[in-house]
Write an enzyme that holds these catalytic residues in place. Structure first.
Site, mmCIF file in Angstrom:
data_model
loop_
_atom_site.group_PDB
_atom_site.id
_atom_site.type_symbol
_atom_site.label_atom_id
_atom_site.label_comp_id
_atom_site.label_asym_id
_atom_site.label_seq_id
_atom_site.Cartn_x
_atom_site.Cartn_y
_atom_site.Cartn_z
ATOM 1 N N GLY A 10 0.841 -1.197 0.000
ATOM 2 C CA GLY A 10 0.000 0.000 0.000
ATOM 3 C C GLY A 10 0.874 1.244 0.000
ATOM 4 O O GLY A 10 1.137 1.821 1.043
ATOM 5 N N THR A 11 1.339 1.647 -1.195
ATOM 6 C CA THR A 11 2.275 2.769 -1.279
ATOM 7 C C THR A 11 1.494 4.058 -1.510
ATOM 8 O O THR A 11 1.474 4.608 -2.606
ATOM 9 C CB THR A 11 3.305 2.512 -2.400
ATOM 10 O OG1 THR A 11 3.862 1.205 -2.205
ATOM 11 C CG2 THR A 11 4.429 3.534 -2.352
ATOM 12 N N GLY A 12 0.826 4.509 -0.448
ATOM 13 C CA GLY A 12 0.061 5.759 -0.508
ATOM 14 C C GLY A 12 0.688 6.797 0.392
ATOM 15 O O GLY A 12 1.912 6.844 0.544
ATOM 16 N N GLY A 15 2.341 4.633 3.561
ATOM 17 C CA GLY A 15 3.337 3.653 3.143
ATOM 18 C C GLY A 15 4.416 4.271 2.266
ATOM 19 O O GLY A 15 5.604 3.940 2.387
ATOM 20 N N ASN A 107 -5.407 2.012 11.206
ATOM 21 C CA ASN A 107 -6.261 2.553 12.265
ATOM 22 C C ASN A 107 -7.064 1.463 12.953
ATOM 23 O O ASN A 107 -7.335 0.422 12.376
ATOM 24 C CB ASN A 107 -7.268 3.556 11.678
ATOM 25 C CG ASN A 107 -6.628 4.890 11.356
ATOM 26 O OD1 ASN A 107 -5.807 5.392 12.120
ATOM 27 N ND2 ASN A 107 -7.006 5.464 10.225
ATOM 28 N N LYS A 189 -5.403 5.386 21.261
ATOM 29 C CA LYS A 189 -5.677 6.204 20.074
ATOM 30 C C LYS A 189 -7.172 6.200 19.743
ATOM 31 O O LYS A 189 -7.731 7.195 19.294
ATOM 32 C CB LYS A 189 -4.845 5.742 18.878
ATOM 33 C CG LYS A 189 -4.827 6.807 17.763
ATOM 34 C CD LYS A 189 -3.843 6.532 16.648
ATOM 35 C CE LYS A 189 -3.805 7.728 15.683
ATOM 36 N NZ LYS A 189 -3.080 7.451 14.427
ATOM 37 N N ASN A 193 -10.098 8.769 18.438
ATOM 38 C CA ASN A 193 -10.681 8.500 17.117
ATOM 39 C C ASN A 193 -12.180 8.208 17.172
ATOM 40 O O ASN A 193 -12.919 8.631 16.284
ATOM 41 C CB ASN A 193 -9.974 7.315 16.458
ATOM 42 C CG ASN A 193 -8.751 7.743 15.664
ATOM 43 O OD1 ASN A 193 -8.649 8.884 15.224
ATOM 44 N ND2 ASN A 193 -7.808 6.833 15.494
ATOM 45 N N ASN A 197 -13.480 11.118 14.846
ATOM 46 C CA ASN A 197 -13.596 10.681 13.451
ATOM 47 C C ASN A 197 -15.062 10.557 13.043
ATOM 48 O O ASN A 197 -15.493 11.125 12.040
ATOM 49 C CB ASN A 197 -12.872 9.355 13.247
ATOM 50 C CG ASN A 197 -11.466 9.547 12.718
ATOM 51 O OD1 ASN A 197 -11.271 9.698 11.532
ATOM 52 N ND2 ASN A 197 -10.502 9.585 13.609
ATOM 53 N N GLU A 271 -13.749 3.373 7.438
ATOM 54 C CA GLU A 271 -13.103 2.275 8.183
ATOM 55 C C GLU A 271 -13.928 1.920 9.428
ATOM 56 O O GLU A 271 -13.494 2.141 10.553
ATOM 57 C CB GLU A 271 -11.682 2.683 8.576
ATOM 58 C CG GLU A 271 -10.779 2.977 7.380
ATOM 59 C CD GLU A 271 -9.317 3.069 7.790
ATOM 60 O OE1 GLU A 271 -8.657 2.023 7.818
ATOM 61 O OE2 GLU A 271 -8.850 4.174 8.086
#
Lengths: 309, 309
Positions: A10-12, A15, A107, A189, A193, A197, A271
């Site tokens: 996951g190269t976002g 990442g 998350n 966390k 959240n 969120n 999510e």
């Protein structure tokens, strides 16, 4: 000590940033791309960073379209959204050696346990990323601020490998804390959240607007108290002062758009499983009621349905 | 029996419709107008009705700009939004004889008791209007469908006067039920209003969309169960079957935009005190928890703040 090999799944925004840092720290990092693959093969990976821009040229970038084509590695860093986690086990299977460390930079609650069970993995850890970062376009990441990671193991073993990862991160210019237990860090966390969120997505607003409304501060506090009770039911005692400290800090923060609000505004799946449902299920098993958290989750299901349908 | 005189306070979609019907039923009806006053003095009052259009010509319309100019009457019908109720006692004071019957055609819980205490009125009743009606423009009302009223007294006395009102309504072509007690009828209506008005405003959606989401149906049911418990704590026992019946009927209904959603979309203050806060306070006095209703109320406070500020 021998240098470790890494895979970034996951190269976002997350990442891509941490993987590129590790690459520039002298590590061998293999990146999985999805729709950006053709672009990065031509143009490489670029990070516009708060701490100074950097990039990986196309001929230096170890880019892949499928995990089947990647080598087995020492460390797998998973930076997918948890909405993809139903595919995670089969996705990372080709990368695993018997002692591979898998670290979920995701998350919410419950993903490490699920993956460890699915793949009978000995070494699963998690990381909480305190970072402002987003993807501007294919292979182009904008790192706005921060970047500290809190790491912790899911089980009893694997701490030496995690400590080595922490050291590689630090040598690559990333601040890291290592905690005994990722589960406790995740509950902590989630304390922030769970209210902010979800409420920001339902009310379509930022943290500053919410903190100016006394009834929303009260609702956020009530949800935090429910999360604290749920954490306690799973043997994680969060300090009571934490709630008021978080509320005070949130009121002082610059107006902040949460990840769930941005997901909603951009039509991306929310999510909900790992941010809400797993915590509700853990609490329900111990007969702990979380009615205000559950009401928020039920509303978010409505919003999510409109996004995914 | 001698013909009664009427005052209608708030000549909008509700007050204008019922008042004009009473006028055409042969009663003497005095109408209070606000911004529409000049217009109706020229053009009269017009109702485009599902059952056939009708109107009151300007020279037949007993129109007023202030209650101080109106005669004392036998019956005051209040059709203001409850968001105006802080002015209600002083507004109707000039209209009162010792035996005037005041009937509140408003939403929610608690307004009759409050007014009876403020003015030491002997005869206060309430009416629930099951009607689709809105105001198209000055002195111009669109009655889309329905129109039945459920009437009931707030206290022990005054039922003969209320029965006379019911008879005048019927002779004017309006269907009426008279119940022993408006309080029980108001709890029953709140059973539907508490979930669906608030959720439709927060989620900005209609009843059909909500009923297609299982989590929202569950949340609506949970809120209804809380309202039922609150009603019981104030000696009103609602039938348990009512909840499933209402949910089933709501799922079958044509998509419906609730009054609170319309208020939100049109930038009008939300009726939070009588639709939510009074019920929460009644429950809290009896140590009955309504966490999901309260969470919804807290969110609505945020939305309302943006409207009124």
């Amino acid at each position: 000590m021998e240098s470790k090999t890494y895979a970034v799944i996951g190269t976002g925004a997350i990442g891509g940033y941490y993987g590129a840092r590790l690459h520039h720290g002298g590590n061998s990092v293999h990146f999985l791309f999805h729709s950006d693959y053709d672009h990065v093969c031509q143009q490489g990976l670029t990070v516009d960073s708060h701490y100074g821009d950097f990039s990986i040229a196309a001929d230096q970038l170890q880019a892949y379209q499928s995990t089947a084509q990647m080598p087995k590695v020492d460390v797998v860093l998973v930076a997918l959204k948890t909405t993809q986690n139903q595919h995670l086990a089969s996705l990372i299977q080709p990368l695993l050696k018997p002692d591979t460390l898998v670290v979920l930079l995701q998350n919410g609650i419950g993903a490490e346990q699920e993956l460890a069970q699915q793949l009978e993995l000995p070494y699963v850890g998690g990381g909480l990323c305190f970072i402002c970062s987003n993807k501007l376009g294919p292979g182009h990441i904008h790192h706005l601020d921060y970047g500290r990671i809190t790491l912790g193991m899911h089980g009893e073993t694997g701490l030496p490998a995690l400590s080595q990862l922490a050291e590689d991160f630090r040598q690559s210019g990333i601040e890291v804390d290592v905690e005994d237990n990722i589960f406790a860090a995740r509950w902590k966390k989630l304390l922030w959240n769970a209210p902010f969120n979800g409420l920001s997505a339902v009310l379509d607003t930022d943290t500053a607007q919410m903190m100016q409304c006394p009834e929303i501060v009260e609702l956020a506090r009530d949800i935090m108290l429910e999360v604290k009770a749920a954490a306690r039911s799973s043997d994680t005692e969060l300090e009571i002062d934490l709630i008021e400290t978080m509320l005070t800090n949130t009121a002082k923060m610059k107006p902040y758009l949460t990840s769930m609000l941005l997901d909603k505004r951009n039509g991306r799946e929310l999510e909900l499983q790992y941010m809400y449902k797993n915590a509700l299920d853990i609490a329900a098993e111990q007969n702990i009621k979380m009615p205000k958290t559950e009401a928020l989750y039920q509303q978010l299901c409505f919003i999510n349905k409109a996004i995914v349908s």
